[in-house]
Scaffold this active site. Sequence first.
Site, PDB file in Angstrom:
ATOM      1  N   GLU A   1       0.558  -1.118  -0.041  1.00 28.17           N
ATOM      2  CA  GLU A   1       0.218   0.073   0.107  1.00 28.17           C
ATOM      3  C   GLU A   1       0.830   1.321   0.071  1.00 28.17           C
ATOM      4  O   GLU A   1       1.899   1.297   0.698  1.00 28.17           O
ATOM      5  CB  GLU A   1      -0.747  -0.028   1.283  1.00 28.17           C
ATOM      6  CG  GLU A   1      -1.921   0.958   1.387  1.00 28.17           C
ATOM      7  CD  GLU A   1      -2.675   1.385   0.114  1.00 28.17           C
ATOM      8  OE1 GLU A   1      -3.407   0.199  -0.534  1.00 28.17           O
ATOM      9  OE2 GLU A   1      -2.520   2.378  -0.621  1.00 28.17           O
TER      10      GLU A   1
ATOM     11  N   LYS B   1       8.176  -1.694  -2.479  1.00 28.59           N
ATOM     12  CA  LYS B   1       7.573  -0.700  -1.591  1.00 28.59           C
ATOM     13  C   LYS B   1       8.714  -0.350  -0.684  1.00 28.59           C
ATOM     14  O   LYS B   1       8.674   0.760  -0.109  1.00 28.59           O
ATOM     15  CB  LYS B   1       6.540  -1.857  -0.705  1.00 28.59           C
ATOM     16  CG  LYS B   1       6.174  -0.998   0.831  1.00 28.59           C
ATOM     17  CD  LYS B   1       5.027  -0.116   0.313  1.00 28.59           C
ATOM     18  CE  LYS B   1       5.106   1.077   1.538  1.00 28.59           C
ATOM     19  NZ  LYS B   1       4.298   2.044   1.527  1.00 28.59           N
TER      20      LYS B   1
ATOM     21  N   ARG C   1      13.737  16.072 -14.238  1.00 26.87           N
ATOM     22  CA  ARG C   1      13.996  14.971 -13.900  1.00 26.87           C
ATOM     23  C   ARG C   1      14.083  14.675 -12.572  1.00 26.87           C
ATOM     24  O   ARG C   1      14.137  13.603 -11.959  1.00 26.87           O
ATOM     25  CB  ARG C   1      15.692  14.821 -14.481  1.00 26.87           C
ATOM     26  CG  ARG C   1      15.639  14.580 -15.914  1.00 26.87           C
ATOM     27  CD  ARG C   1      17.079  14.764 -16.455  1.00 26.87           C
ATOM     28  NE  ARG C   1      17.531  16.374 -16.004  1.00 26.87           N
ATOM     29  CZ  ARG C   1      18.827  16.501 -16.311  1.00 26.87           C
ATOM     30  NH1 ARG C   1      19.874  15.828 -16.763  1.00 26.87           N
ATOM     31  NH2 ARG C   1      19.353  17.838 -15.443  1.00 26.87           N
TER      32      ARG C   1
ATOM     33  N   CYS D   1       6.611   4.769   9.238  1.00 26.26           N
ATOM     34  CA  CYS D   1       6.977   3.775   8.409  1.00 26.26           C
ATOM     35  C   CYS D   1       8.493   4.240   7.891  1.00 26.26           C
ATOM     36  O   CYS D   1       9.272   3.266   7.634  1.00 26.26           O
ATOM     37  CB  CYS D   1       6.125   3.839   7.245  1.00 26.26           C
ATOM     38  SG  CYS D   1       4.642   2.602   7.635  1.00 26.26           S
TER      39      CYS D   1
END
Length: 464
Positions: free
Chosen positions: A162, A222, A262, A278
């Site tokens: 996710e 992830k 870029r 996280c």
Amino acid sequence: MKIKNICCIGAGYVGGPTMAVIAQKCPEINVTVVDINEKRIAAWNDKDVENIPIYEPGLSKIVAEARGRNLFFSTDIDSAIDKADMIFISVNTPTKTYGIGKGMAADLKYIELCARQIARVSKSDKIVVEKSTLPVRTAEALKNILDNTGNGVNYQILSNPEFLAEGTAVDDLLSPDRVLIGGDIDTKKGKEAVQALVDVYTHWVPNERILTTNVWSSELSKLTANAFLAQRVSSINAMSELCEKTGADVNEVARAVGMDSRIGPKFLKSSVGFGGSCFQKDILNLVYIAKSFGLYEVADYWEQVIIMNDHQKRRFAANIVKTLFNTVSGKKIAFLGWAFKKDTNDTRESASIYVADYLLNEQAEIVIYDPKVKEEQIYADLDYLNSRTEEENRKRVSVVKDPYEAGKEAHAIAVLTEWDEFRTLDWKKLYEDMLKPAFLFDGRRLLDRKTKEDIGFDFYAIGS
Ligand SMILES: NC(=O)C1=CN([C@@H]2O[C@H](COP(=O)(O)OP(=O)(O)OC[C@H]3O[C@@H](n4cnc5c(N)ncnc54)[C@H](O)[C@@H]3O)[C@@H](O)[C@H]2O)C=CC1
Ligand SMILES: O=C(O)[C@H]1O[C@H](OP(=O)(O)OP(=O)(O)OC[C@H]2O[C@@H](n3ccc(=O)[nH]c3=O)[C@H](O)[C@@H]2O)[C@H](O)[C@@H](O)[C@@H]1O
């Protein structure tokens, strides 16, 4: 293969919102979200939908629409597993706090418990989807546990990480940059499982945004995405310190650099340091994995992102002490903001916790105002560090419901979260009620320097 029943284990920041959106968009699929936490499930089932346990703009409306129709929240995990043809695992994967890999590796005990429970309960074939963020090759361990129960059930394991961010979870879920699905694409059954999950998402996500890969690429992508995002924040924060020494301004540098197509303009906002549940956990996990393969240069490279982030938090706090004539002992410092970013009540790994801890070690008195974070959460965050007794934290830290009360007779104000409301405070009033000289430290580049200096503040902002 058409999916009729989905079960999601874990009703947290990811499981709750993700399943609510799937249920809203796929009315013919029954979605049951289960959790061992009874209080959390009761809150998801609260009659008043505004009391659901996670604050995200737009979420309560979606829950109101689907709940009771084809979206259910329950603590009966066995029965939801038994009925499901597809099971998402969305439980927490925190950094290990014990044993081998302590402080680095992901703690996979909750994942393993889920796998064992699925193996014990299942009587029909299941597609098991990794939704939690996991170390690369976890699917192998899951498959091992599931296949070795010997009850003849066939399991297909998919990885579907996710990418939502807190505060914008609903928008991110409704229109994701991409949906990533990893599966065993070399076998017929594996391909069918991938297609079954693709068919769920195509209810609302355009086909070209759905990416299928092998399982290992998906798992590693992830961790890579979070590492790259955090790296950008550490990169701009590294430049912020150089800006302060040279007269350059980090906002101007970020703008100039970000206009290069870029490089791109997003995620270049200098701050007191990234927080959230996280970034740090996932990079530490990446570092641990690299080391476990003997890739020490790779590990060192990514670890530097964390080292820089710790430095940024520390130097913001140290600068407060230095500016306040080298001592904050007994001085009152007002904190505006405690959450790790605006529009969330989540405080996990928030930079404010570490800045507060540093200043408390220097014997400061801290008064905190945050529009969404509760007092007990703030004390819990400080107690968790174990730096001093709980009594001392309560004696030296107070939490108030009004920003002006926080600023009253303070030696300094520090802005730690970029809540919009802080821009429009009556800064003149705040100034008048403070001790002089009145110091203002902007850890988020939220405030305009000129107007604050005109009022009379001694103003410091990250990166200028
Ligand atoms: N918070 C975020 O914004 C994002 C998190 N992730 C990842 O998603 C995963 C979940 O994160 P969050 O939702 O934030 O965690 P969370 O802590 O909010 O929720 C996890 C839930 O799982 C439940 N649980 C744990 N073991 C269980 C078991 N054996 N049976 C039933 N329930 C169980 C817990 O009680 C808890 O309610 C983590 O791997 C995280 O890295 C990924 C993207 C975004
Ligand atoms: O795996 C996860 O948990 C999620 O982690 C992050 O989402 P989140 O932590 O919710 O929020 P972010 O917007 O990424 O912010 C993280 C931290 O970085 C800080 N930040 C962010 C951007 C920036 O330019 N500067 C900056 O200091 C924020 O203030 C915050 O403290 C990622 O953005 C999501 O894609 C990912 O799914």
